[in-house]
Design an enzyme around this catalytic site. Structure first.
Site, PDB file in Angstrom:
ATOM      1  N   HIS A  59       0.547  -0.940   0.030  1.00 35.88           N
ATOM      2  CA  HIS A  59      -0.416  -0.197   0.042  1.00 35.88           C
ATOM      3  C   HIS A  59       0.993   1.218   0.143  1.00 35.88           C
ATOM      4  O   HIS A  59       1.260   1.327   0.738  1.00 35.88           O
ATOM      5  CB  HIS A  59      -0.821  -0.311   1.361  1.00 35.88           C
ATOM      6  CG  HIS A  59      -2.294  -0.852   1.177  1.00 35.88           C
ATOM      7  ND1 HIS A  59      -3.335  -1.186   0.284  1.00 35.88           N
ATOM      8  CD2 HIS A  59      -1.847  -2.199   1.448  1.00 35.88           C
ATOM      9  CE1 HIS A  59      -3.790  -2.394   0.207  1.00 35.88           C
ATOM     10  NE2 HIS A  59      -2.482  -3.048   1.366  1.00 35.88           N
ATOM     11  N   ARG A  61      -0.544   4.089  -1.249  1.00 44.20           N
ATOM     12  CA  ARG A  61      -1.821   5.279  -0.140  1.00 44.20           C
ATOM     13  C   ARG A  61      -1.693   6.346  -0.597  1.00 44.20           C
ATOM     14  O   ARG A  61      -2.579   7.668  -1.313  1.00 44.20           O
ATOM     15  CB  ARG A  61      -0.910   5.704   0.785  1.00 44.20           C
ATOM     16  CG  ARG A  61      -0.553   4.889   2.424  1.00 44.20           C
ATOM     17  CD  ARG A  61      -2.077   4.116   2.550  1.00 44.20           C
ATOM     18  NE  ARG A  61      -1.933   3.465   3.591  1.00 44.20           N
ATOM     19  CZ  ARG A  61      -3.029   1.984   3.770  1.00 44.20           C
ATOM     20  NH1 ARG A  61      -3.149   2.226   3.395  1.00 44.20           N
ATOM     21  NH2 ARG A  61      -2.566   1.130   5.045  1.00 44.20           N
ATOM     22  N   ASN A  91      -6.637   0.413  -3.200  1.00 42.19           N
ATOM     23  CA  ASN A  91      -7.861   1.094  -2.219  1.00 42.19           C
ATOM     24  C   ASN A  91      -6.994   3.077  -2.305  1.00 42.19           C
ATOM     25  O   ASN A  91      -6.566   3.373  -1.150  1.00 42.19           O
ATOM     26  CB  ASN A  91      -7.448   0.323  -1.017  1.00 42.19           C
ATOM     27  CG  ASN A  91      -6.682   0.381  -0.112  1.00 42.19           C
ATOM     28  OD1 ASN A  91      -5.634   0.037  -0.664  1.00 42.19           O
ATOM     29  ND2 ASN A  91      -6.603   0.014   0.647  1.00 42.19           N
ATOM     30  N   ASP A 151      -8.773  -5.406  -2.137  1.00 43.46           N
ATOM     31  CA  ASP A 151      -8.342  -5.716  -0.927  1.00 43.46           C
ATOM     32  C   ASP A 151      -8.586  -4.790  -0.002  1.00 43.46           C
ATOM     33  O   ASP A 151      -8.530  -3.232  -0.411  1.00 43.46           O
ATOM     34  CB  ASP A 151      -6.173  -5.743  -1.652  1.00 43.46           C
ATOM     35  CG  ASP A 151      -5.867  -5.881   0.415  1.00 43.46           C
ATOM     36  OD1 ASP A 151      -6.221  -6.873   0.628  1.00 43.46           O
ATOM     37  OD2 ASP A 151      -4.756  -5.339   0.379  1.00 43.46           O
ATOM     38  N   HIS A 178      -9.258 -10.707  -1.508  1.00 39.56           N
ATOM     39  CA  HIS A 178      -9.000 -10.329   0.301  1.00 39.56           C
ATOM     40  C   HIS A 178      -9.909 -10.960   0.384  1.00 39.56           C
ATOM     41  O   HIS A 178     -11.355 -11.080   0.327  1.00 39.56           O
ATOM     42  CB  HIS A 178      -9.348  -9.173   0.730  1.00 39.56           C
ATOM     43  CG  HIS A 178      -9.248  -8.308   2.281  1.00 39.56           C
ATOM     44  ND1 HIS A 178      -8.505  -7.874   2.417  1.00 39.56           N
ATOM     45  CD2 HIS A 178     -10.346  -9.079   3.176  1.00 39.56           C
ATOM     46  CE1 HIS A 178      -9.020  -7.269   3.389  1.00 39.56           C
ATOM     47  NE2 HIS A 178      -9.423  -8.260   4.558  1.00 39.56           N
ATOM     48  N   ASN A 277      -4.847  -6.657   9.300  1.00 36.99           N
ATOM     49  CA  ASN A 277      -6.549  -7.309   9.197  1.00 36.99           C
ATOM     50  C   ASN A 277      -5.890  -8.268   7.647  1.00 36.99           C
ATOM     51  O   ASN A 277      -5.453  -7.522   6.913  1.00 36.99           O
ATOM     52  CB  ASN A 277      -7.463  -6.532   8.063  1.00 36.99           C
ATOM     53  CG  ASN A 277      -8.425  -6.780   7.379  1.00 36.99           C
ATOM     54  OD1 ASN A 277      -8.664  -8.764   7.812  1.00 36.99           O
ATOM     55  ND2 ASN A 277      -9.972  -6.050   7.432  1.00 36.99           N
ATOM     56  N   ASP A 304       1.698  -6.847   2.319  1.00 36.05           N
ATOM     57  CA  ASP A 304       1.004  -6.380   3.161  1.00 36.05           C
ATOM     58  C   ASP A 304       1.403  -4.908   3.632  1.00 36.05           C
ATOM     59  O   ASP A 304       0.575  -4.898   4.528  1.00 36.05           O
ATOM     60  CB  ASP A 304      -0.349  -6.673   3.937  1.00 36.05           C
ATOM     61  CG  ASP A 304      -1.646  -6.363   3.416  1.00 36.05           C
ATOM     62  OD1 ASP A 304      -1.588  -5.539   3.566  1.00 36.05           O
ATOM     63  OD2 ASP A 304      -2.557  -6.702   4.338  1.00 36.05           O
ATOM     64  N   HIS A 308       0.549   4.056   8.591  1.00 39.99           N
ATOM     65  CA  HIS A 308      -0.795   4.890   9.192  1.00 39.99           C
ATOM     66  C   HIS A 308       0.305   6.091   9.526  1.00 39.99           C
ATOM     67  O   HIS A 308       1.418   5.717  10.066  1.00 39.99           O
ATOM     68  CB  HIS A 308      -1.306   3.911   9.420  1.00 39.99           C
ATOM     69  CG  HIS A 308      -2.634   2.979   9.310  1.00 39.99           C
ATOM     70  ND1 HIS A 308      -3.025   3.348   8.460  1.00 39.99           N
ATOM     71  CD2 HIS A 308      -2.214   1.753   8.948  1.00 39.99           C
ATOM     72  CE1 HIS A 308      -3.929   2.301   7.682  1.00 39.99           C
ATOM     73  NE2 HIS A 308      -3.433   1.429   8.290  1.00 39.99           N
TER      74      HIS A 308
END
Lengths: 438, 187, 330
Positions: A59, A61, A91, A151, A178, A277, A304, A308
Site C-alpha cells: 500500500h 497510499r 485502495n 484488497d 482479500h 487484517n 501487505d 498509517h
C-alpha cells in the site's frame, strides 16, 4: 550507463562469484571476473545475492493519503528492503479503478525511480463490491494492469467474483482476493479464540477467511481462471489451497512476514500496532503457514505493507486502523522464520520473494535468474548481520512496525535496480528519476 | 540490615510499668467511672486490654476497652507505601461524655496521637482525652505530651525502639537497636 | 497496586486485602460522620465515555467520602463528543493534575491504553471497558458473597477468601464485562464458578477460562447446589438480526435461562441471588426472585461504595515505597 562489478557474492547463498552489471543487464557471472576500466567495484564477500525482490502486495497510499505514505517514500522503503518491484494496491483516494489513476501511480513510480511500481487495479468500482470496474481499460492502459484486487474489502458476492475471474482471462489477468466473509467479521477486532474471549474484543474467525477461499478455488476451477489468495493466515486456508492445487486449480497464495512470526498473544496489551487484517492468529497457524510456504502450497511472501499516520495507531484498539509496515523488515523476518530455521534455502527464498510474485503478476524483467542476460535487478544481503528495528529510522513514512525494538537477522547491504545501485552500504542512493538518468 | 540490639525493659519491667499506669489512671480519674480505654493498633490494643485487666484487679470494676485505627487520619500516608487498615471498635457505650484514654506503645513524633485526636473527634465528643504510653522516646514534632508514661527513654533518632508484647510477639520486652551504617550493609 | 485494569491484576492475597480494607471502609460508613480526611488534596477524575449514572455515582461517593476532589468528565457535551481523541483527553486530565482516572469506555482495553500508552502518569481504575472487564463490580460481588457466605457465626470475614464457594453465573456472558471479571476474581479467591448461557452467548474460547460451562440452568441449580446465583443483564434486542440473532425470542430466553420463582426455589436455603444491575425484570430475572429475602441486589449497590473507597485508598493513599524510617512510633 554505468558498469559495476560485484565481487565475491554468494549467488543464492551458494559459492562465491562475481557479477558484472552493464547497461542495465547482468553481463557476466563467474569467479574471478576482471573489472573493466571505469567500473565501480562493490565488494560483496560474505553477502548473499538474490534477484531483486518483488512485492505483490504493497500500500503506497498515493494518491489521496500522502500523510501516510507517498509513492516516493514507499518505493524508497522498498529499495531499502531489497525490492526492485512492488505492486501498489488499489485502495487509494480516488480508488485505482480507472485507467487514469493506474497510469498516475505508474508514472509516480517511474518519477521516483527507486523500484518498478506496478499498479493493481480495483475489481469493483470504488471497491464497493457492486459493479465491475473497467478492468479491460486498465489492462489496455499504459500501466498494462494484470493484477486486480479489492484488497481491504472482499469480493464477497459470488456472482461478481465469478464474473471477475472469467473476465480477466481475456488479458491473462489475475484476481487477488482479500478473503473475508463480511457478515462473519462485522466489527471484528482480532482473531477469534482464547485470547479474544479474555480481552473482550470482537472475534475475526478463521472460518471467515477459509469459507471464502474454499468458494473461490471452486469458482476458479469451474471457470478455469487464475485466482490469487492475498495474505493467507490460517492453518485451514493452507489445507484448502493445498487441496485445490492437488486438484489442478490455478490458484496461488501469499503469506505476510508478520503472519510468519507473530501471534494474537501480542494483542493482550491492547497496543494497536498489532492490529492488522487478517488478524494475527495462533501459534498453530504460524506453524502451518511456515510449512505451507516451505512446501510450495503458499507461493509468495508479500508484505501487505500498510503505513498509517501516527494518530491512527495512538489511540484505543477499536478506533485504530488495521495494518503494519513491512517493506524494510520482510527479508529479515523471512530469514529469521524460514532460512535460519532450515525451512527454506536462499534459492527458495528467491523463488518465493522474487520469481513467483513476478510470474503471478506477469511482470517481465523481474524475478529472473542471476545469470548473464538477465536484467540487473538484485539485492545483496548480509545474513550474519543483526539489527534492531527502529521505525523512526526507516524510510517509510509509517511508524507502525510491529517489530519495533526487535532484533532481526539479515541486513540489506545493496540493491541494484536495472543495473543502478538504489541502495549501497545499507543507505539509499538518490535515484533521480527515470528522466534524469544518464 | 544488621543492628546492635539492647534490651531496655524486661518482661517484669513492662508489667510493673503497666501496673503503675493503671493506678495513676484511677487516681487521676478519681475512680473507674466513665473511663474508656482505646488502644491504637497494633500494640496499643493489647496494652489497653491489660490496663483494663489491672483496673479490674484493683477496683473490681469493668472499664470498657476499644480500638482506634488512625491510619486514614495520618499526615504521612504519602511518605510511605500504602498501609492496611485495622479495625476501629468502640465499646457499646461509645465515647460521648466519657474520659477516653488513648493507649499506645511508643510516643515519638506525636503525629500518631494527632491523628488519633482527629479520628476520635469524628466518632464523638469525649469529656476529656488522656494519653497513656508504655515508652516515651522524645523527639516530639508537635505540641503533644503524655499524661501517663511507663518509661522515659532518651534515644537518638537513628535508633529503633521495638516494643514486644506476649499477645503478639510471645514475650514482653522493650528493645532498642542501632541500624548499622548503610555502607557495606546487606540490605 | 499501580492501576486496577483487570481482576487478573489481583492475586489471592491482594484481593483479600482489598476486601479487608473495604470491610473497614464499610464500618466508617455506618458512623454519623462518614467523611474521612484520607485523600485530602488528591484529585480523582471520573472519565465516563458511556452513560452509567450508578457506577459514576458510586465512585463519586467513594472519592468524596475520602475527601478527594472529584471532577466528573463525561463525554456528552464535552470536546470528546466532538471527536477529541482519548490521547488528547488523557493529556488534558494530566495537565489538570489528576491523581487517579476512573474510566468507563465502550472500547475494550481503553483503560489499558490510558495506563500504558505513556499519555499520563495517573493511576487508572477500569470502571467498565467494552465487553472486557469491570473489576470493581467483581470486587463488590466477592465482598457481598464473603459477607453472606463466610461471615456466619464469627460476625466478620476478615482475611478470608471464597474457597469452596459455588457460584452460578447465568446470562449473556459473551457481551458481559461483569462475567469476565467475576470468573477471574472468584477463581483467584478459590470459588468454583459455573457459567450458564445459550452457546450463542458464550465466547469462542470460553473453554480456556477457569470455570465450568453449562447450557442447562436447571441442571446447574439442582446438581450444582450453588451458594450464589448471579444473573446477567440480557439486552432484548440481541435476538434481532441486526442485534446478532443470538436467541429466538425474549420469551424463549426467559423460559430457558431466566431466574424465576420456580428456579429460585431449587436453590439451597442459604444461597443468595445477585444481579449487577440494571435489571430487566421478567427477562433474565423475575420480580419475585429479585425482591426475595435471599436477593442481595440492593445491598450490592451499597457495598460498591465501600469497595471503591478501598480501591481508591489503596491506589492513592500511599506514596512511593521509601526507605524504612527508624522509630517505633509508626
Amino acid at each position: 550507463m554505468s558498469t559495476t562489478l560485484v565481487t565475491g557474492a554468494r549467488v543464492l547463498g551458494g559459492e562465491p562469484a562475481d557479477l558484472l552489471l552493464r547497461d542495465g543487464l547482468i553481463a557476466e557471472v563467474g569467479p574471478g571476473l576482471a573489472a573493466p576500466e571505469g567500473a565501480e567495484v562493490v565488494r560483496a564477500e560474505g553477502l548473499v545475492a538474490l534477484p531483486g525482490l518483488v512485492d505483490l502486495h504493497t500500500h503506497l497510499r498515493e494518491p489521496g493519503r500522502e500523510d501516510a505514505e507517498t509513492v516516493e517514500s514507499g518505493s524508497r522503503a522498498a529499495a531499502l528492503g531489497g525490492y526492485t518491484a512492488v505492486f501498489a494496491m488499489a485502495n487509494t483516494f480516488p480508488v485505482a479503478d480507472t485507467a487514469g489513476v493506474v497510469e498516475q501511480v505508474q508514472r509516480l513510480g517511474e518519477q521516483a525511480g527507486w523500484v518498478q511500481v506496478r499498479p493493481v487495479g480495483a475489481v469493483t468500482t470504488g471497491l464497493a463490491g457492486q459493479q465491475l470496474a473497467e478492468l479491460g481499460a486498465m489492462a489496455d492502459s499504459a500501466a498494462a494492469v494484470r493484477v486486480f484486487s479489492d484488497d481491504g474489502h472482499c469480493v464477497s458476492d459470488a456472482v461478481l467474483m465469478r464474473r471477475a475471474l472469467e473476465y480477466v482471462r481475456a488479458f491473462d489477468g489475475v484476481i487477488a482476493q482479500h478473503a473475508q466473509e463480511p457478515r462473519l467479521t462485522e466489527g471484528a477486532q482480532m482473531n477469534e479464540g482464547a485470547v479474544s474471549s479474555v480481552l473482550g474484543l470482537r472475534g475475526w474467525p478463521s472460518v471467515a477467511e477459509e469459507a471464502v477461499i474454499a468458494r473461490d478455488v471452486l469458482l476458479a476451477d469451474h471457470v478455469g481462471s487464475r485466482l490469487h489468495v492475498c495474505h493467507l493466515s490460517t492453518a485451514g486456508s493452507v489445507e484448502i489451497v493445498r487441496w485445490a492445487k492437488a486438484r489442478g486449480v490455478r490458484v496461488t497464495a501469499e503469506v505476510t512476514p508478520h503472519h510468519l512470526l507473530l501471534t494474537d498473544e501480542l494483542v493482550r496489551g491492547y497496543d494497536p500496532v498489532y492490529k492488522v487484517n487478517p488478524p494475527l492468529r495462533t501459534q498453530a497457524d504460524v506453524e502451518a503457514v511456515r510449512e505451507g510456504l516451505a512446501d510450495g502450497t503458499i507461493d509468495v511472501v508479500a508484505t501487505d505493507h500498510a503505513p498509517h499516520p501516527v494518530e491512527a495507531k495512538d489511540c484505543e484498539w477499536s478506533a485504530a486502523a488495521m495494518g503494519m509496515t513491512g517493506l524494510e523488515t520482510a527479508l529479515s523476518v523471512v530469514q529469521s522464520t524460514m532460512v535460519d530455521t532450515g525451512l527454506l534455502t536462499w534459492a527458495e527464498v528467491a523463488d518465493r520473494m522474487s520469481a513467483a510474485p513476478a510470474r503471478i503478476g506477469r511482470l517481465a524483467g523481474q524475478g529472473a535468474p542471476l545469470a548473464a542476460g538477465s536484467p540487473a535487478n538484485l539485492v545483496l544481503l548480509d545474513p550474519a548481520a543483526r539489527w534492531t528495528v527502529e521505525p523512526e529510522r526507516m524510510a517509510t513514512a509509517g511508524r507502525n512496525s510491529p517489530f519495533r525494538g526487535t532484533e532481526l537477522p539479515g541486513r540489506v547491504v545493496a540493491t541494484f535496480f536495472r543495473g543502478r545501485a538504489t541502495v549501497l552500504e545499507g543507505r539509499p542512493v538518490h535515484a533521480g528519476g527515470e528522466g534524469e538518468r544518464p | 540490615m544488621t543492628a546492635a540490639r539492647r534490651v531496655l525493659l524486661e518482661g517484669a519491667d513492662v508489667q510493673r510499668a503497666l501496673t503503675r499506669i493503671a493506678h495513676e489512671l484511677l487516681e487521676a480519674n478519681k475512680g473507674p467511672d466513665d473511663l474508656v480505654l482505646l488502644g491504637i493498633p497494633t500494640r496499643g490494643v493489647p496494652l489497653a486490654q491489660r490496663l483494663a485487666a489491672r483496673i479490674a484487679e484493683v477496683e473490681g470494676a469493668h472499664v470498657p476497652v476499644g480500638s482506634l485505627d488512625v491510619t486514614m487520619y495520618r499526615d504521612d500516608l504519602r511518605r510511605n507505601p500504602t498501609r492496611g487498615l485495622l479495625p476501629t471498635e468502640l465499646p457499646a457505650g461509645g465515647v460521648d461524655d466519657k474520659v477516653v484514654v488513648l493507649v499506645d506503645d511508643v510516643l515519638y513524633s506525636g503525629r500518631t496521637v494527632r491523628a488519633a485526636l482527629d479520628a476520635l473527634s469524628d466518632l464523638g465528643r469525649p469529656r476529656a482525652v488522656r494519653l497513656a504510653v508504655l515508652v516515651d522516646r522524645g523527639h516530639r514534632e508537635l505540641p503533644i505530651r503524655a499524661d501517663h508514661v511507663g518509661k522515659n527513654l532518651p534515644t537518638s533518632s537513628a535508633e529503633r525502639v521495638s516494643v514486644l508484647l506476649a499477645e503478639r510477639d510471645g514475650r514482653d520486652a522493650v528493645e532498642i537497636s542501632t541500624p548499622a551504617p548503610a555502607a557495606g550493609g546487606e540490605r | 497496586m499501580r492501576h486496577l485494569l483487570s481482576a487478573a491484576d489481583l492475586d489471592r492475597d491482594g484481593a483479600v486485602h482489598v476486601l479487608d480494607v473495604a470491610e473497614q471502609m464499610a464500618a466508617t460508613q455506618r458512623r454519623e460522620i462518614k467523611k474521612l480526611p484520607t485523600l485530602r488534596g488528591r484529585t480523582v477524575v471520573n472519565l465516563f465515555f458511556e452513560d452509567s449514572t450508578r457506577t459514576r455515582t458510586s465512585f463519586e461517593a467513594a472519592a468524596k467520602r475520602l475527601s478527594a476532589d472529584v471532577i466528573n468528565f463525561s463525554a456528552k457535551g464535552s470536546s470528546v463528543s466532538k471527536g477529541e481523541s482519548l490521547k488528547d483527553t488523557a493529556l488534558t486530565l494530566e495537565a489538570m493534575g489528576a491523581d487517579a482516572v476512573v474510566v468507563r469506555h465502550s472500547a475494550s482495553g481503553a483503560p489499558h491504553r490510558l495506563a500504558h500508552a505513556g499519555w499520563s502518569r495517573s493511576a487508572v481504575v477500569n470502571a467498565g471497558d467494552g465487553t472486557h472487564e469491570h473489576p470493581t463490580q467483581a470486587l463488590l460481588d466477592a465482598y457481598t458473597m464473603r459477607r453472606h457466605l463466610r461471615a456466619a457465626g464469627s460476625g466478620h470475614a476478615l482475611g478470608r477468601d471464597l474457597h469452596g464457594v459455588r457460584v452460578v453465573i447465568v446470562g449473556d456472558v459473551l457481551h458481559s464485562r461483569v462475567a469476565r471479571s467475576n470468573v477471574l476474581l472468584l477463581h483467584t479467591l478459590g470459588a468454583h464458578v459455573t457459567l450458564v448461557a445459550p452457546p450463542t452467548l458464550l465466547p469462542v474460547g470460553v473453554g480456556t477460562w477457569p470455570c465450568e460451562v453449562s447450557h442447562d440452568l436447571d441442571a446447574a441449580l439442582t446438581g450444582g447446589a450453588p451458594d450464589a446465583v448471579m444473573t446477567l443483564r440480557v439486552q432484548a434486542e440481541r435476538m434481532t438480526t441486526t442485534g446478532g440473532g443470538f436467541f429466538p425470542s425474549a420469551r424463549e430466553y426467559s423460559r430457558r435461562y431466566g431466574l424465576d420463582r420456580r428456579r429460585a426455589a431449587l436453590l439451597p436455603e442459604h444461597a443468595i441471588v445477585m444481579h449487577p444491575g440494571p435489571m430487566n425484570r421478567g427477562l433474565e430475572i423475575s420480580a419475585d426472585a429479585a425482591d426475595s429475602a435471599r436477593s442481595t441486589i440492593v445491598e450490592q449497590v451499597g457495598n460498591g461504595v465501600a469497595v471503591r473507597m478501598a480501591v481508591l485508598y489503596l491506589l492513592l493513599a500511599g506514596g512511593e515505597p521509601a526507605a524504612p524510617t527508624p522509630g517505633g512510633d509508626s
